[in-house]
Write an enzyme that holds these catalytic residues in place. Structure first.
Site, PDB file in Angstrom:
ATOM      1  N   LYS A 121     -66.617  51.243 -25.233  1.00 39.30           N
ATOM      2  CA  LYS A 121     -67.252  51.998 -24.147  1.00 39.30           C
ATOM      3  C   LYS A 121     -67.860  51.046 -23.105  1.00 39.30           C
ATOM      4  O   LYS A 121     -67.633  51.195 -21.903  1.00 39.30           O
ATOM      5  CB  LYS A 121     -68.348  52.912 -24.733  1.00 39.30           C
ATOM      6  CG  LYS A 121     -68.951  53.860 -23.735  1.00 39.30           C
ATOM      7  CD  LYS A 121     -69.962  54.761 -24.391  1.00 39.30           C
ATOM      8  CE  LYS A 121     -71.187  53.969 -24.803  1.00 39.30           C
ATOM      9  NZ  LYS A 121     -72.237  54.781 -25.417  1.00 39.30           N
ATOM     10  N   ASP A 139     -68.749  58.295 -22.985  1.00 39.93           N
ATOM     11  CA  ASP A 139     -70.057  58.383 -23.652  1.00 39.93           C
ATOM     12  C   ASP A 139     -70.276  59.840 -24.073  1.00 39.93           C
ATOM     13  O   ASP A 139     -69.378  60.672 -23.958  1.00 39.93           O
ATOM     14  CB  ASP A 139     -71.182  57.880 -22.732  1.00 39.93           C
ATOM     15  CG  ASP A 139     -71.446  58.835 -21.578  1.00 39.93           C
ATOM     16  OD1 ASP A 139     -70.664  59.790 -21.380  1.00 39.93           O
ATOM     17  OD2 ASP A 139     -72.455  58.640 -20.880  1.00 39.93           O
TER      18      ASP A 139
END
Ligand code: SF4
Length: 219
Positions: A121, A139
């Protein structure tokens, strides 16, 4: 509305209503963004921005981080979540940037993920924001909003599965901006507990709204 039309509606809506969409983390260079994103795991951008003010003054570059100690660094970030781990990550990050990357921030997701504290991420955020690459950081907001709207099917139950499905329909040049659209929409409108559907312009393309189905959140 089929999947292609759903994406077209979404891109058109955000392009018209939110032409500027950027990270809310404060930074002045790639190094600072990398540090801020590492610190932002399980923490709000607001809190990170408070902490990084003094942190960046004291440790303005990889060399400064590489040269410090745990005890010296820890007080600067002790007010955010997981300060012990994050202190260790930043120390390792500084050393690796100095010793292996000549103080430059790597450009590829694969290289970025070799840095301490940098998962997929975080690597996607850096590649997208700094290098404008078509990478989508998924996210909690992007995950929830994508599933609610129906941008991905309900079998996409992991961040990676959502990321890969988003790539199938989002035009490449839109992806860096779409990442911020979805995060900000999830943060301020399509919030986790009670989405503000009545004030949301995505109603026509949103499966959650169209079906009134809480199932989409529960699966
Ligand atoms: S209509 Fe509701 S569920 Fe759909 S995106 Fe908007 S806020 Fe979220």
């Amino acid at each position: 509305m089929n999947q292609k039309e759903r994406y077209q509606f979404l891109v058109h809506y955000f392009t018209a209503n939110h032409p500027v969409a950027e990270t809310e983390l404060r930074y002045q260079n790639p190094f600072q963004l990398l540090v801020a994103v590492v610190l932002s795991a399980q923490c709000t951008d607001k809190r990170v921005n408070i902490v990084t003010q003094s942190l960046f003054e004291k440790f303005p570059d990889p060399k400064a981080l590489a040269a410090t100690t745990f005890d010296e660094l820890f007080p600067y970030i002790q007010s955010i979540s997981y300060p012990n781990n994050k202190t260790r990550h930043l120390l390792g990050l500084g050393k690796m940037l100095v010793e292996i990357y000549n103080c430059e921030i790597p450009e590829t997701v694969d290289e970025l993920q070799k840095l301490p504290g940098v998962g997929r991420k975080t690597a996607n955020v850096i590649a997208s924001v700094i290098y404008n690459q078509p990478t989508m950081a998924v996210d909690t907001h992007v995950f929830r909003v994508s599933r609610r709207i129906g941008l991905v099917d309900q079998k996409a139950k992991t961040p990676l599965a959502v990321e890969l499905q988003l790539y199938q329909f989002l035009p490449k040049e839109i992806i860096p901006k779409a990442h911020h659209w979805l995060i900000l929409h999830g943060r301020y409108v399509c919030i986790a507990r009670k989405p503000k559907c009545l004030e949301c312009g995505l109603q026509p393309c949103c499966q959650f709204f169209q079906t009134g189905s809480q199932m989409l959140d529960e699966n």
